[in-house]
Scaffold this motif. Structure first.
Motif: not given
Length: 409
Positions: A88-90, A110-111, A115-118, A140-149
């Motif tokens: 992510l830093w690189l 980090a995950l 998942t929050a950054s396309p 690690a997805r927003p709300g723990g949803a598989v389809a989130g992020g």
């Protein structure tokens, strides 16, 4: 007088002159990288890869400026990172937009960022070898949803060790060996929302990371070379079988393989599309004595003489920079310049002081510099914040290591 002896004396003079010209004497250990050797090594890796792109293994570098310098060479494409936070830093700092994380991650923080950054998700591929790794991504997805992020790019890390007579020879990395197990996990990824299978990695450390031309170990070296040949022959068959099976599941973007010690043989495998290499840019002590290439050491650290316990000995301050792995003589730093110095058998390389013997020790005075090579690439820079880049007899730039960037991966 051997060419090696003359070259190492010239190196001693050159590095000493470069450091002496600095306005302020740096604290030890003084880390330096010889850019002439670094660039020559980069060109040699590209030559050995035979047209396949070389992905920089950041674990073996750990200096952002040197990673960027390698990527600026024709024939290098992308980074093989060792931690997701590092990747992510690189990406965020613009070092690379093509990063594969070589090890599975359970770094939830980090995950979440990934998942929050396309944008980051499009640039970074994470490694898995177990369904549990997919579950960590989902959690690690927003709300723990598989389809989130964002959709996460995924690669499979396959065991590339040699199986011989019931024995496993090679790094104990992945549980994925049998084709059926690989395909089963590939199908699970392919059918899962929020992830996309894009690549495969096979790291044959028993070939890439083992010396096979040690002068005083002829019999052992011959055995190692035969094991390497058997390993690559077995692995080529496995790669072909797995590649054909995976083609029935999905198309892959890349198949990563190799390491600095096995570039040519890995590149010759039709299944492999890119080669991973990092140590071959700096050539640490453990990469001496390979039949496949001629090493050009590029990274050193300097320590100053602080004591003369006897007229024939010299003691430097610090020095106990022991490399990771199974503890042994090959994990110790190597006194390199001036040539002819040796660690003592009873004390070795110490945390606070390192006594040295050998004929040059009698000539060294208090305050003189002795230059060492670390046993493993990249690990040297965990001990310093500044890295001095040298061309000829001049320090042309002082750049931060990961530690100098206040990064802890």
């Amino acid at each position: 007088m051997s060419h090696d002896f003359v070259a190492r004396n010239r190196l001693w003079s050159r590095l000493d002159a470069a450091v002496a010209a600095l306005p302020d004497p740096p604290a030890t250990p003084i880390a330096v990288v010889d850019l002439d050797a670094f660039d020559a090594n980069a060109a040699d890796l590209v030559r050995r890869a035979g047209g396949k792109p070389v992905r920089v293994a950041s674990k073996s570098i750990r200096v952002p400026a040197l990673i960027a310098r390698a990527l600026a060479h024709d024939g290098f494409e992308g980074v093989l990172a060792y931690a997701l936070a590092e990747a992510l830093w690189l990406h965020e700092t613009g070092v690379s937009n093509d990063i594969v994380v070589a090890y599975p991650t359970v770094d939830v923080s980090a995950l979440r960022r990934l998942t929050a950054s396309p944008e980051a998700a499009a640039a970074i591929t994470v490694m898995v070898d177990d369904p549990a790794h997919l579950a960590v991504i989902d959690d690690a997805r927003p709300g723990g949803a598989v389809a989130g992020g964002a959709e996460i790019r995924v690669a499979l890390d396959l065991d590339a060790g040699l199986r011989l007579g019931g024995q496993h020879i090679g790094p104990k990395r992945s549980p994925l060996f049998d084709t059926a197990d690989v395909v089963a996990l590939a199908r699970l990824v392919h059918e899962r929302d929020g992830v996309r299978l894009v690549g495969v990695m096979t790291y044959e450390g028993q070939v890439a990371g083992v010396q096979d031309d040690v002068p005083d170990q002829r019999t052992r070296s011959l055995l190692v070379r035969r094991l390497k040949q058997a390993s690559m022959a077995q692995l080529e068959v496995r790669r072909r079988e797995i590649s054909e099976a995976l083609s029935q599941v999905t198309g892959l973007e890349f198949w990563n393989g190799g390491g600095s010690g096995s570039v040519e043989v890995t590149a010759a495998d039709p299944a492999v599309t890119e080669i991973a290499a990092g140590s071959g840019l700096l050539v640490p002590g453990i990469f001496d004595h390979y039949a496949s290439f001629e090493p050009r050491p590029a990274a050193y650290f300097g320590l100053r003489v602080t004591r003369k316990p006897t007229p024939a000995m010299a003691t430097v301050h610090g020095g106990g920079l022991i490399a990771s792995g199974a503890t042994g003589e090959d994990r110790s730093p190597v006194p390199w310049a001036p040539p002819g110095l040796h660690l003592t058998g009873l004390e070795g390389a110490g945390e606070v002081q390192t006594p040295l013997t050998g004929h040059p020790a009698a000539l060294l005075r208090i305050g003189d510099l002795v230059w060492f090579r670390h046993a493993k690439s990249g690990e040297l820079f965990e001990h310093v914040r500044d890295v001095h880049l040298v061309t000829g007899e001049a320090v042309t730039e002082v750049v931060p290591s990961y530690r100098g960037c206040d990064l802890a991966f």
